[in-house]
Write a protein that holds these residues in place. Structure first.
Motif, short mmCIF file in Angstrom:
data_model
loop_
_atom_site.label_atom_id
_atom_site.label_comp_id
_atom_site.label_asym_id
_atom_site.label_seq_id
_atom_site.Cartn_x
_atom_site.Cartn_y
_atom_site.Cartn_z
N PHE A 91 36.88 45.00 46.83
CA PHE A 91 36.75 46.00 45.77
C PHE A 91 35.58 46.96 45.99
CE2 PHE A 91 34.89 47.07 41.53
CZ PHE A 91 35.86 47.99 41.16
N ILE A 92 34.43 46.43 46.37
CA ILE A 92 33.24 47.27 46.47
C ILE A 92 33.19 47.98 47.81
CG2 ILE A 92 30.71 47.34 46.31
CD1 ILE A 92 30.83 44.80 44.67
N THR A 93 33.82 49.14 47.86
CA THR A 93 33.76 50.01 49.03
C THR A 93 33.38 51.41 48.53
OG1 THR A 93 36.07 50.74 48.92
CG2 THR A 93 35.61 48.69 50.12
N ASP A 94 32.92 52.23 49.41
CA ASP A 94 32.54 53.59 49.01
C ASP A 94 33.72 54.34 48.41
OD1 ASP A 94 29.97 53.13 49.87
OD2 ASP A 94 30.24 54.10 51.81
N ASP A 95 34.90 54.20 49.04
CA ASP A 95 36.09 54.90 48.54
C ASP A 95 36.46 54.43 47.14
OD1 ASP A 95 36.29 56.40 50.81
OD2 ASP A 95 37.89 55.20 51.72
N ASN A 96 36.41 53.12 46.92
CA ASN A 96 36.78 52.58 45.62
C ASN A 96 35.79 52.97 44.53
OD1 ASN A 96 38.97 51.41 46.82
ND2 ASN A 96 38.18 49.32 46.77
N MET A 97 34.52 53.00 44.87
CA MET A 97 33.52 53.40 43.87
C MET A 97 33.66 54.87 43.52
SD MET A 97 32.03 50.65 43.02
CE MET A 97 33.64 49.89 43.36
N GLU A 98 34.08 55.66 44.47
CA GLU A 98 34.33 57.07 44.19
C GLU A 98 35.50 57.22 43.22
OE1 GLU A 98 35.56 61.11 46.67
OE2 GLU A 98 34.54 59.47 47.71
N ILE A 99 36.52 56.36 43.38
CA ILE A 99 37.66 56.36 42.46
C ILE A 99 37.21 55.92 41.07
CG2 ILE A 99 39.82 55.17 41.90
CD1 ILE A 99 40.34 55.08 44.96
N MET A 100 36.42 54.86 41.01
CA MET A 100 35.96 54.34 39.72
C MET A 100 35.19 55.38 38.92
SD MET A 100 37.00 51.24 39.17
CE MET A 100 35.87 50.72 37.89
N GLU A 101 34.48 56.22 39.62
CA GLU A 101 33.69 57.25 38.96
C GLU A 101 34.58 58.33 38.33
OE1 GLU A 101 29.71 59.96 39.91
OE2 GLU A 101 30.73 58.87 41.51
N LYS A 102 35.79 58.48 38.84
CA LYS A 102 36.67 59.56 38.40
C LYS A 102 37.70 59.15 37.35
CE LYS A 102 36.45 61.97 42.87
NZ LYS A 102 37.24 62.39 44.06
N VAL A 103 38.03 57.86 37.27
CA VAL A 103 39.14 57.45 36.41
C VAL A 103 38.79 57.56 34.93
CG1 VAL A 103 40.10 55.91 38.15
CG2 VAL A 103 38.46 55.01 36.48
N SER A 104 39.84 57.65 34.10
CA SER A 104 39.66 57.75 32.65
C SER A 104 39.72 56.40 31.95
CB SER A 104 40.74 58.67 32.05
OG SER A 104 40.62 59.97 32.56
N ILE A 105 40.40 55.44 32.57
CA ILE A 105 40.57 54.13 31.96
C ILE A 105 40.89 53.11 33.05
CG2 ILE A 105 43.07 54.22 31.56
CD1 ILE A 105 42.44 53.24 28.68
N VAL A 106 40.52 51.85 32.83
CA VAL A 106 40.83 50.76 33.77
C VAL A 106 41.62 49.69 33.03
CG1 VAL A 106 39.85 48.83 35.08
CG2 VAL A 106 38.94 51.14 35.37
N TYR A 107 42.69 49.23 33.67
CA TYR A 107 43.59 48.23 33.09
C TYR A 107 43.55 46.96 33.93
CZ TYR A 107 48.11 46.23 31.55
OH TYR A 107 49.11 45.42 31.08
N VAL A 108 43.28 45.83 33.29
CA VAL A 108 43.19 44.54 33.99
C VAL A 108 44.11 43.54 33.31
CG1 VAL A 108 41.66 42.66 34.73
CG2 VAL A 108 40.76 45.00 34.54
N GLU A 109 44.87 42.79 34.10
CA GLU A 109 45.75 41.76 33.54
C GLU A 109 45.07 40.39 33.57
OE1 GLU A 109 48.21 39.93 37.10
OE2 GLU A 109 48.95 41.94 36.64
N GLY A 110 45.49 39.52 32.66
CA GLY A 110 44.91 38.19 32.58
C GLY A 110 45.13 37.33 33.81
N PHE A 111 46.27 37.51 34.47
CA PHE A 111 46.55 36.71 35.66
C PHE A 111 45.48 36.92 36.74
CE2 PHE A 111 50.95 37.53 34.00
CZ PHE A 111 51.15 36.25 33.50
N PHE A 112 44.93 38.12 36.79
CA PHE A 112 43.90 38.43 37.78
C PHE A 112 42.65 37.58 37.56
CE2 PHE A 112 40.58 41.19 39.65
CZ PHE A 112 41.14 41.41 40.91
N ILE A 113 42.37 37.24 36.31
CA ILE A 113 41.19 36.45 35.98
C ILE A 113 41.26 35.07 36.60
CG2 ILE A 113 39.83 35.50 34.04
CD1 ILE A 113 39.96 38.56 34.21
#
Length: 296
Positions: A91-113
């Motif tokens: 998850f923690i890559t430069d490209d992904n952090m650039e995406i995180m900075e731009k998004v409006s909302i993040v959606y996480v499902e319980g199965f991922f936990i």
């Protein structure tokens, strides 16, 4: 037997992409195998305009689920495979952090936990850093039994929590709340998760109007919603003839998709629920998570 692309979050994001009809509107993070099934998932996501950022694993197969359907009922048998393998390093890559900075909302499902809780907490951390609200889908009532502390932590750290009545009752139980009516359960969970911290601070000002929110679905029965001001909304689900129902496997994923699209369009809570129900009812009339027409 019919094969269709799945994965709860991928179902939801594929539908969001179809509804907004804007390429690369959604970005998906997750794990797949380096195999034909992984390529199939990626291809089906890309057809909808979904930006798939998979961690690919040669040592594990792409996850699969068999859905046995009998009228309105279904039973799922899953082999998660590579879906269980997603790390903070992925998850923690430069490209992904650039995406995180731009998004409006993040959606996480319980199965991922269940397999990547540390990643989930890192996602929450980055969302707070960038002012991005978090939507959490409880996904399954058994998750609260097996991973109670992780589910409570993720729900508390989120801004909107979506789930069905069994999932919310499970969450209420592990939080030590007394058994009560469904309406009281929604109100008590909301209060216990967030206390007096009811506002959502984010870079998109229009998203702050909801405040902390729980959305509780009950199949064909009324949807309950408690927003930041602790107002209880009860939405009557439109009737759908049982003879039209073919596959309820992706109903919850479809509801979430409709709710999120309306939410991002600055709709009211009632309008978001209505659109979620509309999308879910269309999906369950098909085999697999397939949108026959754009009804935005």
């Amino acid at each position: 037997m019919t094969q269709s692309p799945g994965g709860c979050t991928q179902n939801t994001l594929r539908l969001v992409q179809m509804l907004v009809n804007q390429p690369l509107f959604c970005v998906l993070f997750g794990g797949v195998g380096d195999d034909a099934e992984g390529k199939f998932l990626e291809s089906e996501g890309n057809k909808c305009g979904l930006d798939t950022r998979y961690a690919k694993h040669r040592a594990y197969p792409t996850g699969r689920v068999v859905s046995l359907i009998n009228g309105e009922n279904r039973s799922l048998v899953a082999h998660l495979g590579a879906a269980e393998i997603y790390t903070t390093e992925d998850f923690i890559t430069d490209d992904n952090m650039e995406i995180m900075e731009k998004v409006s909302i993040v959606y996480v499902e319980g199965f991922f936990i269940s397999h990547s809780f540390e990643v989930s907490m890192e996602v929450v951390k980055q969302c707070k850093n960038f002012g991005v609200p978090v939507v959490f889908n409880l996904s399954g009532s058994y998750l609260t039994e097996i991973w109670p502390q992780q589910m409570i932590a993720m729900a508390t750290a989120s801004d909107i929590v979506i789930g069905n009545v069994a999932e919310f009752k499970g969450l209420a139980n592990i939080m030590g709340l007394e058994e009560s009516s469904v309406e009281d359960t929604a109100l008590k969970v909301h209060s216990s998760l967030w206390g007096t911290t009811l506002t959502v601070k984010c870079k998109s000002n229009h998203l702050e109007r909801f405040g902390k929110t729980v959305v509780l679905t009950r199949g064909k029965h009324s949807v309950l919603c408690v927003c930041g001001d602790r107002e209880l909304i009860k939405f009557v689900v439109p009737h759908l003839d049982a003879n039209l129902i073919k596959d309820t496997t992706g109903a919850g994923d479809a509801f979430a998709a409709g709710f999120l699209v309306a939410f991002l369009q600055n709709k009211t809570a009632t309008e978001c629920i209505a659109y979620g129900c509309q999308i879910a009812q269309q999906i369950i009339q098909n085999i697999g998570v397939v949108l026959k027409k754009n009804i935005l």
